[in-house]
Design an enzyme around this catalytic site. Structure first.
Site, short mmCIF file in Angstrom:
data_model
loop_
_atom_site.label_atom_id
_atom_site.label_comp_id
_atom_site.label_asym_id
_atom_site.label_seq_id
_atom_site.Cartn_x
_atom_site.Cartn_y
_atom_site.Cartn_z
N CYS A 266 28.10 -42.67 17.91
CA CYS A 266 28.87 -41.34 18.40
C CYS A 266 30.62 -41.76 18.01
CB CYS A 266 28.71 -41.30 19.99
SG CYS A 266 28.91 -39.99 20.42
N HIS A 349 22.25 -40.80 19.63
CA HIS A 349 22.03 -41.99 20.56
C HIS A 349 20.79 -42.52 20.29
CE1 HIS A 349 25.93 -41.97 22.75
NE2 HIS A 349 25.92 -40.77 22.51
N GLU A 351 19.64 -45.32 21.65
CA GLU A 351 19.39 -45.88 22.83
C GLU A 351 19.00 -45.18 23.98
OE1 GLU A 351 23.02 -44.27 23.93
OE2 GLU A 351 22.35 -45.25 22.15
#
Length: 376
Positions: A266, A349, A351
Site C-alpha cells: 500500500c 492487501h 493480509e
C-alpha cells in the site's frame, strides 16, 4: 438525533446520529465490503476520512477484540444506511455504537448510502462535514471547503510508530537496543525491519507466519540506524495521506534499497515507486473494498483482492522496473518489482482478514525473494 452531511459541492443528505452529538469533517469515501467494518475503522490508513459503507446493514456481528487492526479507531466517522444496535455473535464484546462512543468517533445512519456512493463515483471523493449541531447548509458547505484536501497532505505523523517496538505473542513489545544500535533479536525468524507508517496488525501477524521476526520502527529511522540494527531485510507498511508529501521518507527508502532487500504494501508500495523514479497520482474515488479483481502478470492468475488506497503508482519510463500485478477494473498498477535489485511491492492487501485470501501467498513470495537475496 438529526444529522446532516454536506459535501463541498453542496450535495446534502439527512440522517441521524447513533453516537450522540457531533460535528466533524474529512474526505468522504465509500467502501464496498459487506463485512469488515471493525477492520476499516481501526485501519490507520483511513485517518482523515469519513467512510460510507455500501452494504445496508452494519454492526450485526458487533465488535470482537481479536479483529482490531490497531489500538484505536482512526477513521473520522462511519456513515451507514442502518446500524444494528444489538449484535448477534458469540465473539462480540460490545456493539458498534458503544465501540464508536468509546473512541469518540461519530456514527451516522439513515442517510441514502446508495445516492452518496453514486455521487462520489460520478464526481469523485471530496471533502464533507457531518453535524448534529448546525443545519445551515451554506455554513456547512463553507466548513467543508475550508478542510485541507487529501492531495498534498501528510497524515503519517498522526498514526505512525513513535518509537521502535518488537512484535511477538500477537502484541507490540518493548524493543531493546545495544549502545552500538544493534537490536537484541530473539532468533525466531529472519530479522526484518518494519517501517510503521500506520501498520495494520494483521500484516505483522502474517510476517511472523511467513518466517520473519518483525521489529517495527518509526518513519524517521535512518538507513544507517537500520544497518546498525542487524536487520537483514526491510518491509514498508501501509499508511494514510498523499505519498508524494513524504519527501524525507522517500529519501530514506532510496537509501534502504541500496543496502537491503525491500518489500512494501500500500503506502509502502507507493514510497518504493517514488524511490525508484516513479510518481503517484490520486484516483477519482479510490479503491476501497474486498472485491477488486487483480491479475498477477507473472502467472496469469486472477485474484480477488481487498484494497484501501486513494493514490496509485505511475511507472511511465522508469528503467529496470516492471509491473507484476494490474487492476482489472481500471488497469492501474497493483504490484512491481525491480529487474536486478531485490525489491518488490504490492498496492493491495494480501493480509486482509475480512475479505478474500487469494493474495496470502505473496508473503511467502516476499520471504523467498528476501531469502534468495540474503542466503537465508
Amino acid at each position: 438525533m438529526k444529522a446532516l452531511l454536506v459535501l463541498e459541492d453542496g450535495f446534502t443528505l439527512e440522517g441521524k446520529s447513533f453516537t450522540g452529538d457531533f460535528e466533524t469533517g474529512g474526505e468522504v469515501i465509500f467502501t464496498t465490503g459487506m463485512t469488515g467494518y471493525q477492520e476499516v475503522l481501526t485501519d490507520p490508513s483511513y485517518y482523515g476520512q469519513m467512510v460510507c459503507m455500501t452494504y445496508p446493514l452494519i454492526g450485526n456481528y458487533g465488535i470482537a477484540r481479536e479483529d482490531m487492526e490497531s489500538a484505536a479507531v482512526h477513521a473520522g466517522a462511519l456513515l451507514v444506511k442502518e446500524c444494528c444496535k444489538k449484535p448477534s455473535n458469540w465473539r462480540a464484546t460490545m456493539s458498534l455504537p458503544t465501540f464508536l462512543k468509546r473512541y469518540e468517533k461519530p456514527g451516522m445512519e439513515g442517510l441514502d448510502t446508495r445516492a452518496l456512493t453514486r455521487h462520489l463515483r460520478i464526481n469523485g471523493a471530496m471533502r464533507g462535514v457531518i453535524s448534529t449541531r448546525e443545519f445551515d447548509l451554506r455554513a456547512l458547505r463553507e466548513k467543508a471547503l475550508a478542510l485541507p484536501a487529501m492531495k498534498g497532505r501528510n497524515l503519517v505523523p498522526f498514526v505512525a510508530a513513535q518509537k521502535p517496538y518488537a512484535w511477538y505473542d500477537n502484541a507490540p513489545r518493548e524493543a531493546v537496543f545495544g549502545p552500538d544500535g544493534a537490536y537484541a533479536w530473539r532468533g525466531t525468524g529472519l530479522p526484518l525491519l518494519v517501517y510503521d507508517f500506520g501498520i495494520k496488525w494483521n500484516i505483522l501477524r502474517h510476517l511472523c507466519e511467513a518466517g520473519f521476526e518483525p521489529l517495527a520502527v518509526p518513519p524517521t529511522f535512518s538507513a544507517q540506524a537500520a544497518k546498525a540494527s542487524g536487520a537483514r531485510a526491510v518491509f514498508l507498511s501501509n499508511g494514510p495521506g498523499d505519498p508524494a508529501s513524504l519527501t524525507d521518507e522517500i529519501a530514506v527508502v532510496r537509501d534502504l534499497i541500496k543496502i537491503f532487500p525491500v518489500t512494501g504494501i500500500c503506502l509502502g508500495h507507493q514510497l518504493i515507486g517514488h524511490a525508484l523514479g516513479g510518481t503517484t497520482d490520486k484516483l477519482k474515488f479510490g479503491h476501497h473494498g474486498c472485491n477488486h479483481p487483480v491479475k498477477d502478470l507473472t502467472t496469469g492468475r486472477i485474484e480477488i483482492s481487498s484494497q484501501n488506497h486513494g493514490f496509485h503508482v505511475v511507472l511511465d519510463g522508469v528503467p529496470d522496473v516492471e509491473a507484476t500485478h494490474v487492476n482489472l477494473n481500471d488497469h492501474t498498477l497493483e504490484g512491481l518489482r525491480h529487474k536486478t535489485l531485490p525489491v518488490m511491492s504490492l498496492q493491495y492487501h494480501p493480509e486482509a482478514a475480512a475479505g478474500p485470501r487469494d493474495g496470502n501467498y505473496l508473503f511467502s513470495r516476499f520471504r523467498e525473494m528476501i531469502g534468495n537475496a540474503v542466503g537465508a
